[in-house]
Design a protein around this motif. Structure first.
Motif, PDB file in Angstrom:
ATOM      1  N   SER A  55       0.853  -1.184   0.000  1.00  0.00           N
ATOM      2  CA  SER A  55       0.000   0.000   0.000  1.00  0.00           C
ATOM      3  C   SER A  55       0.890   1.236   0.000  1.00  0.00           C
ATOM      4  CB  SER A  55      -0.904   0.023   1.235  1.00  0.00           C
ATOM      5  OG  SER A  55      -1.754  -1.103   1.264  1.00  0.00           O
ATOM      6  N   PHE A  56       0.434   2.258  -0.690  1.00  0.00           N
ATOM      7  CA  PHE A  56       1.153   3.539  -0.734  1.00  0.00           C
ATOM      8  C   PHE A  56       0.143   4.600  -0.334  1.00  0.00           C
ATOM      9  CE2 PHE A  56       3.358   7.077  -3.021  1.00  0.00           C
ATOM     10  CZ  PHE A  56       4.581   6.962  -2.376  1.00  0.00           C
ATOM     11  N   THR A  57       0.262   5.081   0.900  1.00  0.00           N
ATOM     12  CA  THR A  57      -0.793   5.862   1.535  1.00  0.00           C
ATOM     13  C   THR A  57      -0.304   7.267   1.854  1.00  0.00           C
ATOM     14  OG1 THR A  57      -1.514   3.809   2.609  1.00  0.00           O
ATOM     15  CG2 THR A  57      -2.427   5.869   3.469  1.00  0.00           C
ATOM     16  N   GLU A  58      -1.093   8.279   1.493  1.00  0.00           N
ATOM     17  CA  GLU A  58      -0.752   9.648   1.872  1.00  0.00           C
ATOM     18  C   GLU A  58      -1.177   9.878   3.319  1.00  0.00           C
ATOM     19  OE1 GLU A  58      -0.764  14.132  -0.028  1.00  0.00           O
ATOM     20  OE2 GLU A  58      -2.312  12.725  -0.690  1.00  0.00           O
ATOM     21  N   VAL A  59      -0.232  10.320   4.151  1.00  0.00           N
ATOM     22  CA  VAL A  59      -0.513  10.536   5.576  1.00  0.00           C
ATOM     23  C   VAL A  59      -0.478  12.016   5.946  1.00  0.00           C
ATOM     24  CG1 VAL A  59       0.261   8.247   6.295  1.00  0.00           C
ATOM     25  CG2 VAL A  59       1.926  10.129   6.188  1.00  0.00           C
ATOM     26  N   GLY A  60      -0.175  12.871   4.980  1.00  0.00           N
ATOM     27  CA  GLY A  60      -0.116  14.319   5.162  1.00  0.00           C
ATOM     28  C   GLY A  60       0.274  14.913   3.829  1.00  0.00           C
ATOM     29  N   PRO A  61       0.291  16.232   3.708  1.00  0.00           N
ATOM     30  CA  PRO A  61       0.642  16.848   2.424  1.00  0.00           C
ATOM     31  C   PRO A  61       2.062  16.479   1.993  1.00  0.00           C
ATOM     32  CG  PRO A  61      -0.282  18.461   3.975  1.00  0.00           C
ATOM     33  CD  PRO A  61      -0.017  17.223   4.757  1.00  0.00           C
ATOM     34  N   GLY A  62       2.169  15.748   0.887  1.00  0.00           N
ATOM     35  CA  GLY A  62       3.480  15.335   0.391  1.00  0.00           C
ATOM     36  C   GLY A  62       4.182  14.316   1.263  1.00  0.00           C
ATOM     37  N   LEU A  63       3.427  13.593   2.078  1.00  0.00           N
ATOM     38  CA  LEU A  63       3.989  12.598   3.012  1.00  0.00           C
ATOM     39  C   LEU A  63       3.303  11.257   2.777  1.00  0.00           C
ATOM     40  CD1 LEU A  63       3.866  14.851   6.201  1.00  0.00           C
ATOM     41  CD2 LEU A  63       5.839  14.455   4.715  1.00  0.00           C
ATOM     42  N   TYR A  64       4.128  10.200   2.614  1.00  0.00           N
ATOM     43  CA  TYR A  64       3.582   8.913   2.199  1.00  0.00           C
ATOM     44  C   TYR A  64       4.176   7.764   3.004  1.00  0.00           C
ATOM     45  CZ  TYR A  64       2.134  11.734  -1.776  1.00  0.00           C
ATOM     46  OH  TYR A  64       1.591  12.713  -2.552  1.00  0.00           O
ATOM     47  N   ALA A  65       3.355   6.728   3.158  1.00  0.00           N
ATOM     48  CA  ALA A  65       3.786   5.488   3.816  1.00  0.00           C
ATOM     49  C   ALA A  65       3.758   4.361   2.793  1.00  0.00           C
ATOM     50  CB  ALA A  65       2.861   5.148   4.975  1.00  0.00           C
ATOM     51  N   TYR A  66       4.883   3.681   2.666  1.00  0.00           N
ATOM     52  CA  TYR A  66       4.991   2.474   1.837  1.00  0.00           C
ATOM     53  C   TYR A  66       4.922   1.297   2.809  1.00  0.00           C
ATOM     54  CZ  TYR A  66       7.204  -0.960  -1.351  1.00  0.00           C
ATOM     55  OH  TYR A  66       7.502  -2.055  -2.124  1.00  0.00           O
ATOM     56  N   THR A  67       3.806   0.579   2.810  1.00  0.00           N
ATOM     57  CA  THR A  67       3.586  -0.501   3.780  1.00  0.00           C
ATOM     58  C   THR A  67       3.205  -1.788   3.047  1.00  0.00           C
ATOM     59  OG1 THR A  67       1.213  -0.032   4.088  1.00  0.00           O
ATOM     60  CG2 THR A  67       2.760   1.183   5.480  1.00  0.00           C
ATOM     61  N   ALA A  68       3.455  -2.926   3.710  1.00  0.00           N
ATOM     62  CA  ALA A  68       3.214  -4.210   3.039  1.00  0.00           C
ATOM     63  C   ALA A  68       2.845  -5.299   4.049  1.00  0.00           C
ATOM     64  CB  ALA A  68       4.426  -4.624   2.219  1.00  0.00           C
ATOM     65  N   GLN A  69       1.690  -5.146   4.693  1.00  0.00           N
ATOM     66  CA  GLN A  69       1.105  -6.204   5.519  1.00  0.00           C
ATOM     67  C   GLN A  69       2.086  -6.811   6.521  1.00  0.00           C
ATOM     68  OE1 GLN A  69      -0.379  -8.546   2.024  1.00  0.00           O
ATOM     69  NE2 GLN A  69      -2.383  -8.280   2.964  1.00  0.00           N
ATOM     70  N   GLY A  70       2.776  -5.961   7.243  1.00  0.00           N
ATOM     71  CA  GLY A  70       3.685  -6.445   8.284  1.00  0.00           C
ATOM     72  C   GLY A  70       5.135  -6.567   7.860  1.00  0.00           C
ATOM     73  N   ASP A  71       5.433  -6.395   6.558  1.00  0.00           N
ATOM     74  CA  ASP A  71       6.824  -6.307   6.112  1.00  0.00           C
ATOM     75  C   ASP A  71       7.365  -4.916   6.465  1.00  0.00           C
ATOM     76  OD1 ASP A  71       6.855  -8.866   5.129  1.00  0.00           O
ATOM     77  OD2 ASP A  71       6.946  -8.314   3.009  1.00  0.00           O
ATOM     78  N   PRO A  72       8.696  -4.725   6.390  1.00  0.00           N
ATOM     79  CA  PRO A  72       9.264  -3.426   6.757  1.00  0.00           C
ATOM     80  C   PRO A  72       8.733  -2.273   5.896  1.00  0.00           C
ATOM     81  CG  PRO A  72      10.976  -5.094   6.718  1.00  0.00           C
ATOM     82  CD  PRO A  72       9.744  -5.723   6.136  1.00  0.00           C
ATOM     83  N   ASN A  73       8.361  -1.189   6.568  1.00  0.00           N
ATOM     84  CA  ASN A  73       7.828  -0.009   5.892  1.00  0.00           C
ATOM     85  C   ASN A  73       8.946   0.941   5.475  1.00  0.00           C
ATOM     86  OD1 ASN A  73       5.253  -0.961   6.464  1.00  0.00           O
ATOM     87  ND2 ASN A  73       4.995   0.315   8.278  1.00  0.00           N
ATOM     88  N   SER A  74       8.629   1.786   4.497  1.00  0.00           N
ATOM     89  CA  SER A  74       9.436   2.959   4.174  1.00  0.00           C
ATOM     90  C   SER A  74       8.531   4.175   4.232  1.00  0.00           C
ATOM     91  CB  SER A  74      10.060   2.852   2.776  1.00  0.00           C
ATOM     92  OG  SER A  74      11.060   1.856   2.733  1.00  0.00           O
ATOM     93  N   GLY A  75       9.130   5.348   4.439  1.00  0.00           N
ATOM     94  CA  GLY A  75       8.380   6.594   4.423  1.00  0.00           C
ATOM     95  C   GLY A  75       8.955   7.533   3.388  1.00  0.00           C
ATOM     96  N   ILE A  76       8.110   8.409   2.861  1.00  0.00           N
ATOM     97  CA  ILE A  76       8.554   9.360   1.841  1.00  0.00           C
ATOM     98  C   ILE A  76       8.102  10.760   2.233  1.00  0.00           C
ATOM     99  CG2 ILE A  76       8.296  10.103  -0.572  1.00  0.00           C
ATOM    100  CD1 ILE A  76       7.831   6.442   0.365  1.00  0.00           C
ATOM    101  N   ILE A  77       9.030  11.700   2.184  1.00  0.00           N
ATOM    102  CA  ILE A  77       8.747  13.107   2.457  1.00  0.00           C
ATOM    103  C   ILE A  77       9.106  13.892   1.206  1.00  0.00           C
ATOM    104  CG2 ILE A  77       9.348  15.114   3.878  1.00  0.00           C
ATOM    105  CD1 ILE A  77      10.185  13.074   6.086  1.00  0.00           C
ATOM    106  N   VAL A  78       8.125  14.571   0.625  1.00  0.00           N
ATOM    107  CA  VAL A  78       8.344  15.379  -0.581  1.00  0.00           C
ATOM    108  C   VAL A  78       8.423  16.844  -0.157  1.00  0.00           C
ATOM    109  CG1 VAL A  78       7.501  16.004  -2.862  1.00  0.00           C
ATOM    110  CG2 VAL A  78       7.059  13.702  -1.959  1.00  0.00           C
ATOM    111  N   GLY A  79       9.540  17.490  -0.480  1.00  0.00           N
ATOM    112  CA  GLY A  79       9.720  18.910  -0.197  1.00  0.00           C
ATOM    113  C   GLY A  79       9.671  19.738  -1.459  1.00  0.00           C
ATOM    114  N   ASP A  80      10.141  20.986  -1.365  1.00  0.00           N
ATOM    115  CA  ASP A  80      10.078  21.898  -2.514  1.00  0.00           C
ATOM    116  C   ASP A  80      11.025  21.476  -3.630  1.00  0.00           C
ATOM    117  OD1 ASP A  80       8.350  23.606  -1.030  1.00  0.00           O
ATOM    118  OD2 ASP A  80      10.105  24.401   0.011  1.00  0.00           O
ATOM    119  N   ASP A  81      12.207  21.027  -3.239  1.00  0.00           N
ATOM    120  CA  ASP A  81      13.242  20.794  -4.255  1.00  0.00           C
ATOM    121  C   ASP A  81      13.767  19.362  -4.260  1.00  0.00           C
ATOM    122  OD1 ASP A  81      14.609  20.749  -1.882  1.00  0.00           O
ATOM    123  OD2 ASP A  81      16.132  22.215  -2.448  1.00  0.00           O
TER     124      ASP A  81
END
Length: 318
Positions: free
Chosen positions: A18-44
């Motif tokens: 799953s790739f879920t938006e958790v805030g403006p430009g903020l995302y969670a890469y999750t996979a049913q109990g496997d290790p997650n990654s997070g993504i933060i999108v800034g201006d540049d």
């Protein structure tokens, strides 16, 4: 009773991402109990929190990022040193790999052993193992307690709030959205892996996280947490897991029980509450071993090797 397959070697089923938006430009890469990654999108540019286990697996994170932005991935943050989080870092071609000083020291001390241990325990998470560069993944930027990274005007604050899952855990806090990326300090409906933990300190570190009052939080494993109530529940659940484990071990050690007896006592306490959680059976022998050690006065976690893993599994789950 049939002997349980070692650690997660029998877990061969791919999980749904799953790739879920958790805030403006903020995302969670999750996979049913496997290790997650997070993504933060800034201006540049962007920041990725936790790289995945191999460059081949990191490519899937990158492909999801590309569905929301074409900005370059400038930084990879390693929440801690475990191989399953860091060995995919080279795929991002980032200008900086950031971790705490304590994490850097742990890579020096036990990085090679941890790499062999983790690949042996959970082969599915190391798909494309041959894509991992030779040697270990090293942070290029480290800090003691806190630092700020600016993605244009967007500030990301990184904090080493205290020990817990490891001695070097850090969290990423995005003040403009009040969203936190916790690494494995917080889990949601997933077992905490405690083999390298500091169990007495972990609840204090969770209290530090709770004090931020995040509006959303991306845990180390489990679903993205949206809303203060869900965040509080996950923190409380993680604290319950850690304190139940350590409490059972502490009582067993005080009563003079050996490791096998402590394992049985921990099961009595833990199974009813947490037995259905992801990776619970995998983690339990390593968790009880560390809790037994800490309750016995061994403050610095003993290094896991592929050989020690198998010996412990045979002793407790065999």
């Amino acid at each position: 009773m049939a002997e349980k397959a070692f650690a997660s070697t029998a877990d061969t089923t791919d999980k749904m991402v799953s790739f879920t938006e958790v805030g403006p430009g903020l995302y969670a890469y999750t996979a049913q109990g496997d290790p997650n990654s997070g993504i933060i999108v800034g201006d540049d540019g962007c920041m990725v929190i936790d790289a995945q286990a191999t460059p081949a697996m990191a490519e899937d994170v990158i492909s999801r990022v590309r569905t929301v932005t074409d900005k370059p991935i400038k930084y990879v943050v390693l929440s801690h040193y475990h191989a399953v989080r860091v060995l995919g870092a080279s795929a991002y071609e980032a200008q900086g790999i950031i971790a705490s000083n304590a994490t850097y020291d742990l890579i020096v001390e036990r990085g090679e052993q941890d790499k062999a241990s983790e690949i042996g325990r959970f082969p599915r998470l190391f798909r494309g193992e041959n894509s991992i560069p030779e040697g270990l993944t090293w942070p290029t930027i480290t800090f003691e307690n806190s630092m700020s990274v600016f993605l244009g005007k967007r500030e990301v604050k990184l904090f080493h709030l205290g020990a817990g899952h490891t001695a070097g855990d850090i969290v990423a806090w995005v003040p403009d959205a009040q969203v936190m990326f916790s690494g494995d300090l917080v889990e949601y409906h997933s077992a905490c892996y405690c083999g390298d933990a500091h169990l007495r300190e972990w609840p204090e570190t969770l209290e530090e996280i709770r004090a931020f009052r995040p509006k959303a939080l991306v845990p180390g494993r489990g679903d993205a947490l949206k809303g203060e109530q869900m965040v509080r529940e996950a923190i409380a659940m993680t604290r319950d897991f850690v304190t139940s484990l350590y409490g059972a071990a502490e009582l067993s050690v005080a009563r003079g029980r050996n490791l096998k007896q402590t394992f049985a006592a921990a099961r009595d306490v833990m199974d009813p509450k947490f037995g259905s959680f992801a990776i619970y059976e995998h983690c339990l022998p390593f968790n009880v071993s560390r809790a037994f050690d800490e309750a016995s006065g061994i403050d610095h976690p003993v290094i896991w090797t592929a050989e020690r893993d198998r010996e412990l599994w045979a002793a407790l789950q065999g």
